[in-house]
Each structure stands twice: as structure tokens, then as C-alpha cells.
Design an enzyme around this catalytic site. Sequence first.
Site, short mmCIF file in Angstrom:
data_model
loop_
_atom_site.label_atom_id
_atom_site.label_comp_id
_atom_site.label_asym_id
_atom_site.label_seq_id
_atom_site.Cartn_x
_atom_site.Cartn_y
_atom_site.Cartn_z
N TYR A 142 76.67 66.79 13.66
CA TYR A 142 77.45 65.39 13.75
C TYR A 142 78.30 65.41 12.61
O TYR A 142 77.73 65.57 11.42
CB TYR A 142 76.51 64.06 13.84
CG TYR A 142 77.32 62.66 13.59
CD1 TYR A 142 77.54 62.00 14.81
CD2 TYR A 142 77.80 62.27 12.52
CE1 TYR A 142 78.36 60.90 14.82
CE2 TYR A 142 78.43 61.21 12.30
CZ TYR A 142 78.65 60.69 13.41
OH TYR A 142 79.35 59.21 13.48
N GLU A 183 85.70 61.18 14.77
CA GLU A 183 84.45 61.87 14.85
C GLU A 183 84.27 62.62 15.79
O GLU A 183 84.84 62.91 16.74
CB GLU A 183 83.63 60.68 15.46
CG GLU A 183 82.00 60.76 15.45
CD GLU A 183 81.44 59.80 16.29
OE1 GLU A 183 80.58 58.84 15.87
OE2 GLU A 183 81.53 59.73 17.59
#
Length: 352
Positions: free
Chosen positions: A95, A176
Site C-alpha cells: 500500500y 494512492e
Amino acid sequence: MKLHEYEAKEIFKEYGIPVPKSFLLKKGEIKDIDGDVVLKAQVLVGGRGKAGGIIFANKDNFKEKVEELFNKEIKGEKVEKILVEEKLPIKKEYYLAITIDRLSKKPVIIFSTEGGVDIEEFPDEKIVKYYVDIKKPFLPYIGREIAKDMNVDVRIGDIIYKLYKIFKDLDATLVEINPLVITENNQIYAADAVIILDDDANFRHNYKKFEDYKEVKPYSYVELDGDIAVIGNGAGLTLATMDLIYNLGKKPACFLDVGGGANREVIKDALRTVLKNKNVKGIFINILGGITKCDEVAKGIVEILKENPNIKFVVRLTGTNEEEGWKILEENNIPYFLDMQEAGKKIVKLVE
Ligand code: GDP
Ligand code: MN
């Protein structure tokens, strides 16, 4: 404004962040493929995969799967576009995100070795954060050092550097990559992409080119079920004008507050918006000029009336630059009021 995944990945590509090979399908379109693919519904909802928006397909079932996904609704959103991507043999999911930390007032780089799932589900000890000193240039070595610190592939450091560049160049509030993947053959890809732009920075950019761009109107407009459109400056005056209409036994067709300092273009746009409502039989423009200038308002009204000579309306106009405003209205044979009660009575009479 949140960008669609395909738009965000185009930007990633421009900045040299590797993304899987892909093409976009609009509803009704189809293509031939070979090999395994991932079909990704281009809907702007969180948890898209879990909600059924990501499905795998191969060359034999491709057409059926495409049709299946187009016929789905993902958390209430219709699927209009599908991003078809080569299926990656994923070995590891990370992530990576950059956003603004409000407490420290700094951009923060968030990284976790447990990618793939929602960030909310990560255990705290699996998340690392790096706060960026915006007074210093963010150079490539900073990305590499972060990667070294985290004990991950140095290529991730390169991606951090490029992602930060996107974040800064585009005035994003969030960028992201979840998951950032390493494949079985040791390649690295942004398998997903989220970019949220700061709408207030639009003036510095060209956000218009993005699919979900909506112009932010400089006034507030609420449509109602009556037939007299109410346009005022300031919420208080606009509400008071609505009350007046009610007290005279009629109902307002809308609440439209042009705000403070509305110029002629805003007045014109406001009038055009009101005229689109087919229920409108008459318009009540009630301006008490403070930072709003009566002459600007008058110019806007005159231009719209030239385009729509048959509309029934009243103008109550007083305050800053009222003399100039009245003169413009008089020159164009447009009657006006100083008293809003009288203006109200007149518009009620006109629409009856
Ligand atoms: P999201 O649900 O909107 O976040 O959609 P993602 O694009 O992140 O996909 C959700 C999940 O599907 C990922 O975390 C992966 O586990 C899986 N996935 C997506 N693309 C691929 C792929 O190319 N190969 C494999 N094996 N899994 C994938
Ligand atoms: Mn994702």
C-alpha cells in the site's frame, strides 16, 4: 474531484510509474483478446472489488464477462466503462499513498507491506508514515532513502518520488496505489490508482478535461415546486423574498442566492439557470447592493432580457451604484422597484 482509475493511470504513465497494459471499453463496445485479463468497472466507489466491480476473464469467456459487468450496478453506480487489463501474476501487494496530514500540516507518505485490503483494516504497526518537509525540494534520493528505511525494493523509492511529483504538480489531496504489486517475475506495477484533486486549485489547472469535472457554480440554487423564481443576493434576503411570496399567496420556484459581489456574468448565468425550469412563470430579482454593484446586476439583466423579451419579471434594485444601475434599466425601458413589498405584489399580479 476523484479521477477514474483509467484517468489516474494515464497520469501515472506520463510520470513513468509502471501500470499494467490495458484498454478501455465503453458500454456496447467489444474487442478480441488473448490471455488472461482483469475487468475493472470504472465507478467511483470505495471497495469496488468486494462489491463485484473487479472480475477475471480469459479469451474464451471474455465477451460474456464484459456483458456481465456492464449489467451490474456497483454500490448503486451503473457501469459505463470497463478498464481491461492484463492479469498480473501477483507475488506481493503493498500500500502506498500520499495525502495531507492536517495536524502536522505536511504532506505524509503512507506505506504498508500489507497492501490489497482497505487501509482501515491494516494493523497500525504495519503502517509507516513519512512527513515531507515542503521547504526542501523532494529529490529522487529521498524516495530511495525511504525505501531503504523500509527495507523494500529500491524501485519503490523511485515510485514514491514520482507519486510525490504527481501529488504536487496536480494539487491532489490524495494519491494512492493499492495495491502496488511485485509480480512472480519480479516486476513492479501500480495495479490500482486513485487520485483526488483539490477542486479549489482548478484555476491553476485544466481539470475540465477529466470525466467527472463539474463546474462549481458561484451561486447557490435550490429548485422548489412553485412558479415564481426568486433571485436575491445573500441567503437572508433571498429567504425573506421567498417569505414575501408565500405571504402573498404564491410559491417560489427556487431559492437562488447569487452571493456577494456577483458580476454581470453571474447574474446572466443565474437567470439562465432559472429559465431552464419549465414551471417558472415569473422572476423576482431582489438585490440590495453592498459589495454587489447595481450597475453590474442591471447589465446582466438587460442582456438576458434581450434574449428572452417575453419573460415576466420584477427587479428590486438598490444599494451600491444604484444610480448607474437605474440609468441602465431606464435606458432599456425596464421598470424597477425600491421597495420589495411592492415588487412582490407586482410579480404576483403578473403571473396570475
Ligand atoms: P478496488 O477494490 O477498487 O481497490 O480495486 P483494485 O484494482 O485494487 O483490485 C482489487 C483486488 O483485485 C486487488 O487488491 C488484487 O488482489 C486483485 N487484482 C487486481 N488486479 C489484479 C491482477 O492483475 N492480478 C491478480 N492476481 N489480482 C488482481
Ligand atoms: Mn484498490
